[in-house]
Design an enzyme around this catalytic site. Sequence first.
Site, PDB file in Angstrom:
ATOM      1  N   SER A   1       0.845  -1.195   0.000  1.00 57.60           N
ATOM      2  CA  SER A   1       0.000   0.000   0.000  1.00 57.60           C
ATOM      3  C   SER A   1       0.876   1.238   0.000  1.00 57.60           C
ATOM      4  O   SER A   1       1.663   1.448   0.937  1.00 57.60           O
ATOM      5  CB  SER A   1      -0.896   0.028   1.238  1.00 57.60           C
ATOM      6  OG  SER A   1      -1.423   1.333   1.372  1.00 57.60           O
TER       7      SER A   1
ATOM      8  N   HIS B   1      -1.221  -1.308  -4.355  1.00 57.47           N
ATOM      9  CA  HIS B   1      -2.495  -1.017  -3.689  1.00 57.47           C
ATOM     10  C   HIS B   1      -2.579   0.479  -3.373  1.00 57.47           C
ATOM     11  O   HIS B   1      -1.692   1.037  -2.734  1.00 57.47           O
ATOM     12  CB  HIS B   1      -2.561  -1.845  -2.401  1.00 57.47           C
ATOM     13  CG  HIS B   1      -3.853  -1.762  -1.651  1.00 57.47           C
ATOM     14  ND1 HIS B   1      -4.950  -2.541  -1.974  1.00 57.47           N
ATOM     15  CD2 HIS B   1      -4.222  -1.019  -0.588  1.00 57.47           C
ATOM     16  CE1 HIS B   1      -5.942  -2.285  -1.125  1.00 57.47           C
ATOM     17  NE2 HIS B   1      -5.531  -1.356  -0.274  1.00 57.47           N
TER      18      HIS B   1
ATOM     19  N   ASP C   1      -4.847   3.420  -1.679  1.00 59.23           N
ATOM     20  CA  ASP C   1      -5.917   3.646  -0.697  1.00 59.23           C
ATOM     21  C   ASP C   1      -6.522   5.033  -0.862  1.00 59.23           C
ATOM     22  O   ASP C   1      -5.896   6.044  -0.525  1.00 59.23           O
ATOM     23  CB  ASP C   1      -5.343   3.498   0.720  1.00 59.23           C
ATOM     24  CG  ASP C   1      -5.136   2.040   1.093  1.00 59.23           C
ATOM     25  OD1 ASP C   1      -6.087   1.256   0.943  1.00 59.23           O
ATOM     26  OD2 ASP C   1      -4.019   1.691   1.521  1.00 59.23           O
TER      27      ASP C   1
ATOM     28  N   MET D   1      -9.207   7.684   0.301  1.00 62.38           N
ATOM     29  CA  MET D   1     -10.004   8.021   1.492  1.00 62.38           C
ATOM     30  C   MET D   1     -10.607   9.408   1.341  1.00 62.38           C
ATOM     31  O   MET D   1      -9.962  10.306   0.787  1.00 62.38           O
ATOM     32  CB  MET D   1      -9.109   7.990   2.732  1.00 62.38           C
ATOM     33  CG  MET D   1      -8.387   6.669   2.925  1.00 62.38           C
ATOM     34  SD  MET D   1      -7.512   6.656   4.490  1.00 62.38           S
ATOM     35  CE  MET D   1      -6.646   5.072   4.353  1.00 62.38           C
TER      36      MET D   1
ATOM     37  N   HIS E   1      -8.452   0.864  -3.817  1.00 59.52           N
ATOM     38  CA  HIS E   1      -9.367   0.582  -2.700  1.00 59.52           C
ATOM     39  C   HIS E   1     -10.060   1.879  -2.305  1.00 59.52           C
ATOM     40  O   HIS E   1      -9.437   2.767  -1.731  1.00 59.52           O
ATOM     41  CB  HIS E   1      -8.520   0.020  -1.540  1.00 59.52           C
ATOM     42  CG  HIS E   1      -9.283  -0.245  -0.285  1.00 59.52           C
ATOM     43  ND1 HIS E   1      -8.639  -0.497   0.909  1.00 59.52           N
ATOM     44  CD2 HIS E   1     -10.612  -0.319  -0.026  1.00 59.52           C
ATOM     45  CE1 HIS E   1      -9.545  -0.712   1.850  1.00 59.52           C
ATOM     46  NE2 HIS E   1     -10.741  -0.597   1.318  1.00 59.52           N
TER      47      HIS E   1
ATOM     48  N   MET F   1     -12.252   3.994  -0.087  1.00 60.95           N
ATOM     49  CA  MET F   1     -12.893   4.146   1.229  1.00 60.95           C
ATOM     50  C   MET F   1     -13.627   5.471   1.175  1.00 60.95           C
ATOM     51  O   MET F   1     -13.237   6.465   1.816  1.00 60.95           O
ATOM     52  CB  MET F   1     -11.816   4.101   2.325  1.00 60.95           C
ATOM     53  CG  MET F   1     -11.293   2.680   2.535  1.00 60.95           C
ATOM     54  SD  MET F   1      -9.702   2.641   3.357  1.00 60.95           S
ATOM     55  CE  MET F   1      -8.633   2.815   1.917  1.00 60.95           C
TER      56      MET F   1
ATOM     57  N   MET G   1     -11.126  -6.615   5.569  1.00 58.32           N
ATOM     58  CA  MET G   1     -10.364  -5.650   6.363  1.00 58.32           C
ATOM     59  C   MET G   1     -10.010  -6.284   7.708  1.00 58.32           C
ATOM     60  O   MET G   1     -10.892  -6.776   8.425  1.00 58.32           O
ATOM     61  CB  MET G   1     -11.190  -4.375   6.613  1.00 58.32           C
ATOM     62  CG  MET G   1     -11.538  -3.562   5.373  1.00 58.32           C
ATOM     63  SD  MET G   1     -10.147  -2.998   4.377  1.00 58.32           S
ATOM     64  CE  MET G   1      -9.178  -2.065   5.575  1.00 58.32           C
TER      65      MET G   1
ATOM     66  N   GLY H   1      -8.909   3.448   7.452  1.00 54.74           N
ATOM     67  CA  GLY H   1      -8.666   4.878   7.650  1.00 54.74           C
ATOM     68  C   GLY H   1      -7.197   5.222   7.844  1.00 54.74           C
ATOM     69  O   GLY H   1      -6.770   6.308   7.482  1.00 54.74           O
ATOM     70  N   PHE H   2      -6.435   4.283   8.388  1.00 51.14           N
ATOM     71  CA  PHE H   2      -5.037   4.590   8.706  1.00 51.14           C
ATOM     72  C   PHE H   2      -4.164   3.369   8.503  1.00 51.14           C
ATOM     73  O   PHE H   2      -4.612   2.239   8.717  1.00 51.14           O
ATOM     74  CB  PHE H   2      -4.917   5.053  10.165  1.00 51.14           C
ATOM     75  CG  PHE H   2      -5.787   6.226  10.482  1.00 51.14           C
ATOM     76  CD1 PHE H   2      -5.376   7.517  10.171  1.00 51.14           C
ATOM     77  CD2 PHE H   2      -7.044   6.037  11.033  1.00 51.14           C
ATOM     78  CE1 PHE H   2      -6.203   8.602  10.425  1.00 51.14           C
ATOM     79  CE2 PHE H   2      -7.887   7.116  11.284  1.00 51.14           C
ATOM     80  CZ  PHE H   2      -7.455   8.406  10.980  1.00 51.14           C
TER      81      PHE H   2
ATOM     82  N   GLY I   1      -0.669   1.220   9.644  1.00 53.73           N
ATOM     83  CA  GLY I   1       0.053   0.988  10.892  1.00 53.73           C
ATOM     84  C   GLY I   1      -0.789   0.586  12.088  1.00 53.73           C
ATOM     85  O   GLY I   1      -0.345   0.683  13.227  1.00 53.73           O
TER      86      GLY I   1
ATOM     87  N   ASP J   1      -6.419  -6.815   4.183  1.00 48.86           N
ATOM     88  CA  ASP J   1      -5.915  -5.445   4.251  1.00 48.86           C
ATOM     89  C   ASP J   1      -5.907  -4.956   5.695  1.00 48.86           C
ATOM     90  O   ASP J   1      -6.957  -4.788   6.305  1.00 48.86           O
ATOM     91  CB  ASP J   1      -6.803  -4.542   3.386  1.00 48.86           C
ATOM     92  CG  ASP J   1      -6.188  -3.173   3.159  1.00 48.86           C
ATOM     93  OD1 ASP J   1      -5.097  -2.912   3.687  1.00 48.86           O
ATOM     94  OD2 ASP J   1      -6.830  -2.369   2.449  1.00 48.86           O
ATOM     95  N   GLY J   2      -4.687  -4.738   6.210  1.00 50.86           N
ATOM     96  CA  GLY J   2      -4.532  -4.138   7.532  1.00 50.86           C
ATOM     97  C   GLY J   2      -3.711  -5.007   8.477  1.00 50.86           C
ATOM     98  O   GLY J   2      -4.073  -6.153   8.738  1.00 50.86           O
TER      99      GLY J   2
ATOM    100  N   SER K   1       2.898  -0.543   6.151  1.00 52.69           N
ATOM    101  CA  SER K   1       4.055  -0.286   7.015  1.00 52.69           C
ATOM    102  C   SER K   1       5.057  -1.432   6.992  1.00 52.69           C
ATOM    103  O   SER K   1       6.264  -1.200   7.024  1.00 52.69           O
ATOM    104  CB  SER K   1       3.592   0.034   8.441  1.00 52.69           C
ATOM    105  OG  SER K   1       2.466  -0.706   8.787  1.00 52.69           O
TER     106      SER K   1
HETATM  107  C1  DX5 Z   1      -6.320   0.942   5.816  1.00 51.95           C
HETATM  108  C2  DX5 Z   1      -5.828   0.776   4.401  1.00 51.95           C
HETATM  109  C3  DX5 Z   1      -4.693  -0.207   4.300  1.00 51.95           C
HETATM  110  C4  DX5 Z   1      -3.488   0.220   5.055  1.00 51.95           C
HETATM  111  C5  DX5 Z   1      -2.602  -0.943   5.322  1.00 51.95           C
HETATM  112  O1  DX5 Z   1      -7.380   1.795   5.857  1.00 51.95           O
HETATM  113  O2  DX5 Z   1      -6.866   0.303   3.575  1.00 51.95           O
HETATM  114  O3  DX5 Z   1      -4.389  -0.525   2.960  1.00 51.95           O
HETATM  115  O4  DX5 Z   1      -2.765   1.203   4.420  1.00 51.95           O
HETATM  116  O5  DX5 Z   1      -1.541  -0.479   6.096  1.00 51.95           O
HETATM  117  P1  DX5 Z   1      -0.782  -1.399   7.128  1.00 51.95           P
HETATM  118  O6  DX5 Z   1      -0.224  -2.550   6.366  1.00 51.95           O
HETATM  119  O7  DX5 Z   1       0.262  -0.481   7.668  1.00 51.95           O
HETATM  120  O8  DX5 Z   1      -1.781  -1.841   8.164  1.00 51.95           O
HETATM  121 ZN    ZN Z   2      -6.455  -0.615   1.496  1.00 52.45          ZN
END
Ligand code: DX5
Ligand code: ZN
Length: 229
Positions: A12, A37, A39, A41, A70, A72, A141, A146-147, A149, A176-177, A199
């Site tokens: 990502s 990937h 993201d 948002m 993706h 969101m 998920m 949203g974030f 890490g 994802d996550g 991350s």
């Molecule tokens: C979360 C995102 C993910 C995220 C994954 O809202 O959709 O793609 O960036 O990040 P890590 O691998 O750091 O959890």
């Molecule tokens: Zn994602």
Amino acid sequence: MTFTRSIKIAPSILSADFANFGQEIQAIEQQGADWVHVDVMDGHFVPNLTFGPPAVKAFRPHVKTVMDVHLMISPVDAYIDAYADAGADILTAHLEAGPHIHRTLQAIRGAGMKAGLALNPGTPAEAVTHLLDLTDLICVMTVNPGFGGQKFIDMTAKIRALRSMIGDRPVHIEIDGGVTPDTAPLVAAAGADVLVAGSAVFKGGSVTDPAPYGANIRAIRDAASAAAP
Ligand code: DX5
Ligand code: ZN
């Protein structure tokens, strides 16, 4: 894109250097990423803001593999054509993003993209029952979106249920996550084939020192492949 259930790693770029996306994309692909990937948002469906269609379009020429976008965002439908024009190969919408996810998936395919369906941690596997023939990828998920890490939330039972519901259909299960070499085997054993990692891929490296990206990708892939069915 030929369909396969072998393990694919999708870094990502949410964890990339935001002043250097072109070089970051080239670096992760050279270091073994299978997909890229992206993201998206909107500060409404999730409490964070990232890229709109012009940014995604600017990433496109750098992506030689698969651009996995993706969303969101809510609503979705008004933006589908813009992300098709931006060059998304796969466009994933959240089941929770509106009342007409069936229509949204039809529209994504209608615009010439693969249709992905993302499920928040609180959404059960059974919610996709009537959508399985309209989707090319289910994104489970393992954090609340949203974030980057965040800490991995165990959705193993949901992944197993989805894998069984999918049967022989050519539908990917993407996670994802919170994916790391420690959590990757759990999801791969349950039937996931696409692992998004932000991350855990970007840590320790940079565009001037990209070798850690490769080592991180390999560590996740090896751990997952050893556990895959
Ligand atoms: C979360 C995102 C993910 C995220 C994954 O809202 O959709 O793609 O960036 O990040 P890590 O691998 O750091 O959890
Ligand atoms: Zn994602």
